[in-house]
Enzyme design. Sequence first.
Site, PDB file in Angstrom:
ATOM      1  N   SER A 128      16.366  -1.373   0.359  1.00  0.00           N
ATOM      2  CA  SER A 128      16.407  -2.479  -0.622  1.00  0.00           C
ATOM      3  C   SER A 128      17.736  -3.223  -0.530  1.00  0.00           C
ATOM      4  O   SER A 128      17.794  -4.443  -0.687  1.00  0.00           O
ATOM      5  CB  SER A 128      16.222  -1.930  -2.037  1.00  0.00           C
ATOM      6  OG  SER A 128      14.989  -1.271  -2.131  1.00  0.00           O
TER       7      SER A 128
ATOM      8  N   GLU B 118       7.344 -14.457   4.725  1.00  0.00           N
ATOM      9  CA  GLU B 118       6.755 -13.128   4.951  1.00  0.00           C
ATOM     10  C   GLU B 118       5.998 -12.675   3.699  1.00  0.00           C
ATOM     11  O   GLU B 118       4.847 -12.237   3.782  1.00  0.00           O
ATOM     12  CB  GLU B 118       7.871 -12.130   5.286  1.00  0.00           C
ATOM     13  CG  GLU B 118       7.410 -10.681   5.269  1.00  0.00           C
ATOM     14  CD  GLU B 118       8.512  -9.687   5.634  1.00  0.00           C
ATOM     15  OE1 GLU B 118       9.595 -10.117   6.067  1.00  0.00           O
ATOM     16  OE2 GLU B 118       8.273  -8.478   5.492  1.00  0.00           O
TER      17      GLU B 118
ATOM     18  N   ARG C  86     -26.617   2.851  -4.985  1.00  0.00           N
ATOM     19  CA  ARG C  86     -26.479   4.256  -5.389  1.00  0.00           C
ATOM     20  C   ARG C  86     -27.246   4.519  -6.697  1.00  0.00           C
ATOM     21  O   ARG C  86     -26.958   3.898  -7.722  1.00  0.00           O
ATOM     22  CB  ARG C  86     -24.985   4.581  -5.578  1.00  0.00           C
ATOM     23  CG  ARG C  86     -24.714   5.967  -6.078  1.00  0.00           C
ATOM     24  CD  ARG C  86     -24.996   7.003  -5.022  1.00  0.00           C
ATOM     25  NE  ARG C  86     -24.590   8.338  -5.445  1.00  0.00           N
ATOM     26  CZ  ARG C  86     -24.970   9.440  -4.827  1.00  0.00           C
ATOM     27  NH1 ARG C  86     -25.750   9.379  -3.748  1.00  0.00           N
ATOM     28  NH2 ARG C  86     -24.571  10.622  -5.258  1.00  0.00           N
TER      29      ARG C  86
ATOM     30  N   GLN D  23     -22.479   0.238 -17.813  1.00  0.00           N
ATOM     31  CA  GLN D  23     -21.443  -0.709 -18.246  1.00  0.00           C
ATOM     32  C   GLN D  23     -20.043  -0.321 -17.759  1.00  0.00           C
ATOM     33  O   GLN D  23     -19.213  -1.189 -17.488  1.00  0.00           O
ATOM     34  CB  GLN D  23     -21.451  -0.850 -19.764  1.00  0.00           C
ATOM     35  CG  GLN D  23     -22.588  -1.744 -20.235  1.00  0.00           C
ATOM     36  CD  GLN D  23     -22.500  -2.063 -21.717  1.00  0.00           C
ATOM     37  OE1 GLN D  23     -21.709  -1.478 -22.442  1.00  0.00           O
ATOM     38  NE2 GLN D  23     -23.334  -2.973 -22.168  1.00  0.00           N
TER      39      GLN D  23
ATOM     40  N   SER E  96       8.307  -3.603  -5.299  1.00  0.00           N
ATOM     41  CA  SER E  96       7.960  -4.281  -6.559  1.00  0.00           C
ATOM     42  C   SER E  96       9.202  -4.453  -7.434  1.00  0.00           C
ATOM     43  O   SER E  96       9.375  -5.486  -8.085  1.00  0.00           O
ATOM     44  CB  SER E  96       6.930  -3.452  -7.343  1.00  0.00           C
ATOM     45  OG  SER E  96       5.694  -3.491  -6.698  1.00  0.00           O
TER      46      SER E  96
HETATM   47  C1  LIG Z   1       4.621   0.928   6.803  1.00  0.00           C
HETATM   48  C2  LIG Z   1       5.926   0.193   6.628  1.00  0.00           C
HETATM   49  C3  LIG Z   1       6.160  -0.939   7.399  1.00  0.00           C
HETATM   50  C4  LIG Z   1       7.398  -1.608   7.300  1.00  0.00           C
HETATM   51  N1  LIG Z   1       7.673  -2.643   8.162  1.00  0.00           N
HETATM   52  C5  LIG Z   1       8.949  -3.132   8.223  1.00  0.00           C
HETATM   53  C6  LIG Z   1       9.315  -4.059   9.259  1.00  0.00           C
HETATM   54  O1  LIG Z   1       8.501  -4.475  10.078  1.00  0.00           O
HETATM   55  N2  LIG Z   1      10.621  -4.456   9.314  1.00  0.00           N
HETATM   56  C7  LIG Z   1      11.567  -4.027   8.426  1.00  0.00           C
HETATM   57  O2  LIG Z   1      12.724  -4.427   8.559  1.00  0.00           O
HETATM   58  N3  LIG Z   1      11.247  -3.158   7.439  1.00  0.00           N
HETATM   59  C8  LIG Z   1       9.962  -2.688   7.314  1.00  0.00           C
HETATM   60  N4  LIG Z   1       9.608  -1.789   6.329  1.00  0.00           N
HETATM   61  C9  LIG Z   1      10.654  -1.328   5.399  1.00  0.00           C
HETATM   62  C10 LIG Z   1      10.447  -1.782   3.953  1.00  0.00           C
HETATM   63  O3  LIG Z   1      10.724  -3.146   3.813  1.00  0.00           O
HETATM   64  C11 LIG Z   1      11.364  -0.873   3.088  1.00  0.00           C
HETATM   65  O4  LIG Z   1      10.735   0.396   3.053  1.00  0.00           O
HETATM   66  C12 LIG Z   1      11.570  -1.417   1.701  1.00  0.00           C
HETATM   67  O5  LIG Z   1      12.374  -2.582   1.741  1.00  0.00           O
HETATM   68  C13 LIG Z   1      12.261  -0.390   0.779  1.00  0.00           C
HETATM   69  O6  LIG Z   1      13.366   0.207   1.370  1.00  0.00           O
HETATM   70  P1  LIG Z   1      13.480   1.825   1.361  1.00  0.00           P
HETATM   71  O7  LIG Z   1      12.200   2.359   1.875  1.00  0.00           O
HETATM   72  O8  LIG Z   1      14.734   2.198   2.065  1.00  0.00           O
HETATM   73  O9  LIG Z   1      13.572   2.214  -0.180  1.00  0.00           O
HETATM   74  P2  LIG Z   1      14.890   2.254  -1.098  1.00  0.00           P
HETATM   75  O10 LIG Z   1      15.619   0.985  -1.011  1.00  0.00           O
HETATM   76  O11 LIG Z   1      15.614   3.516  -0.818  1.00  0.00           O
HETATM   77  O12 LIG Z   1      14.223   2.356  -2.538  1.00  0.00           O
HETATM   78  C14 LIG Z   1      13.729   3.565  -3.121  1.00  0.00           C
HETATM   79  C15 LIG Z   1      13.265   3.234  -4.547  1.00  0.00           C
HETATM   80  O13 LIG Z   1      14.381   2.768  -5.322  1.00  0.00           O
HETATM   81  C16 LIG Z   1      14.092   1.495  -5.871  1.00  0.00           C
HETATM   82  N5  LIG Z   1      15.304   0.684  -5.974  1.00  0.00           N
HETATM   83  C17 LIG Z   1      16.220   0.440  -5.004  1.00  0.00           C
HETATM   84  N6  LIG Z   1      17.192  -0.360  -5.463  1.00  0.00           N
HETATM   85  C18 LIG Z   1      16.884  -0.642  -6.763  1.00  0.00           C
HETATM   86  C19 LIG Z   1      17.474  -1.432  -7.792  1.00  0.00           C
HETATM   87  N7  LIG Z   1      18.616  -2.111  -7.588  1.00  0.00           N
HETATM   88  N8  LIG Z   1      16.882  -1.471  -9.017  1.00  0.00           N
HETATM   89  C20 LIG Z   1      15.721  -0.798  -9.238  1.00  0.00           C
HETATM   90  N9  LIG Z   1      15.105  -0.030  -8.308  1.00  0.00           N
HETATM   91  C21 LIG Z   1      15.667   0.028  -7.076  1.00  0.00           C
HETATM   92  C22 LIG Z   1      13.066   0.871  -4.925  1.00  0.00           C
HETATM   93  O14 LIG Z   1      12.338  -0.170  -5.551  1.00  0.00           O
HETATM   94  C23 LIG Z   1      12.228   2.092  -4.589  1.00  0.00           C
HETATM   95  O15 LIG Z   1      11.300   2.320  -5.599  1.00  0.00           O
HETATM   96  C24 LIG Z   1       8.366  -1.158   6.364  1.00  0.00           C
HETATM   97  C25 LIG Z   1       8.093  -0.046   5.548  1.00  0.00           C
HETATM   98  C26 LIG Z   1       6.895   0.632   5.687  1.00  0.00           C
HETATM   99  C27 LIG Z   1       6.669   1.855   4.826  1.00  0.00           C
END
Ligand SMILES: Cc1cc2nc3c(=O)[nH]c(=O)nc-3n(C[C@H](O)[C@H](O)[C@H](O)COP(=O)(O)OP(=O)(O)OC[C@H]3O[C@@H](n4cnc5c(N)ncnc54)[C@H](O)[C@@H]3O)c2cc1C
Length: 396
Positions: free
Chosen positions: A134, A244, A270, A281, A376
Amino acid sequence: MSLNFDFNEEQIMLEETVWRWASTWLEPQMEKLYEQDEMPPNLFKELGKLGVNGVAFEEEYGGAALGYVETLLVYETIGRVSNALAMSVGASQTLCFDNFRRNATNEQKKLILPKACNGEYIGCLGITEPNAGSDAMSMSTRAIKKGNKYIINGSKTFITNGPVADVMVFYAKTDPDKKSRGISTFFFFPKKTKGFYCEKIKKWGMRTSPTGLLTFEDMELPEENLIGGLNRGVAILTNGLCTERITLSGCSLGSQRACLELSIKYAKERIQFGKPIASFQMIQEKLANMYTGYISSKLMAYRAAAFCDALENKKGGKGTDLDRMAAAALLYCGEMGTKIAADAIQIHGGYGYCTEYPVSRHYLDQKLWDIGAGTSEIRRMIIARELMRDDFQSAR
Ligand SMILES: Cc1cc2nc3c(=O)[nH]c(=O)nc-3n(C[C@H](O)[C@H](O)[C@H](O)COP(=O)(O)OP(=O)(O)OC[C@H]3O[C@@H](n4cnc5c(N)ncnc54)[C@H](O)[C@@H]3O)c2cc1C
């Protein structure tokens, strides 16, 4: 003044062409491919034959010279069969090649885009790193200039199409002291470059769309592989995230539509307690909610795409209406898609839990849209930030 929510003839033809291909060529392969977690080998060449690998790209490069509305429509239509493959197509076309097209020189474009459009090249985009998700601006991948080359060290993770990509666009720090203002954008050919390594990541959803953990170890790139100028990466990255978020909303929309249509069909067929379950409903309530959710998601996404198409400079990022609208579109599509897919499984009962039924794939894939392209939580932060702008005037 009238508001017209209908697609025009050209858009209807585009949808029909992609749907005919997706329902006849792609659908019969999906159950097996999903189990094996394999992308169809000729996916991009097939799309090249249909002419939809560069929907918004100029004709001189082999594109269709349409817009983001049509790009979204193509991703939605592929997403009706496979959310995962719509994501792979979007990662190649929008994240990689469209970003490239909007920032590269004519010489660079001539080298890459015709092969992107005919399906010879698959693209990927690298923003995320193991310790910078993030908080993308805290990335630590480094590009150090030595003579007329850049030496790259670092890693990128969760990269869609990473394991199969011919072209990669990525961001690296060229001046770390300047923090986000010291990021630059590069492109290169992963399959032909020394010092590049890729490991495929195992996932429980979005199978068939390959995801990679990529490492750069003293990888040398010619200085001509810099895109958009030195230290200009942050604007490219944030602009790109808007288109994107808008176009990849189509992956969720396609799955939402499939879940609704498959559930209506199943509920009518079904029989329980001597009647089709569609006559109960509580099942009807779910179908009504799914329909309302899909239509609302669709309006949010296509409105954002039309807004972007109408903008001359297509400028997104901090301080723009586009940033808020793009984040809101994917936020809504993602969360609604997760609910709709869960309802579809419930309507299918035990059969929905079996891999033979496509709703099971849509359910697994939909969850990604609460996470990918900024979670989100991050989308809500963007929307709130833009609402609190001093010059914010109207809640469009
Ligand atoms: C299948 C898949 C495909 C992807 N494809 C690409 C791609 O092509 N290129 C690319 O560059 N990336 C890609 N991503 C990466 C994706 O964009 C990141 O997983 C995403 O941005 C979140 O980063 P992170 O997983 O490190 O989570 P983190 O940043 O570690 O977040 C963990 C949790 O903490 C929350 N959080 C973090 N900071 C805050 C804040 N300030 N306030 C509140 N909550 C917070 C997040 O919302 C999340 O719920 C992909 C990911 C997946 C799983």
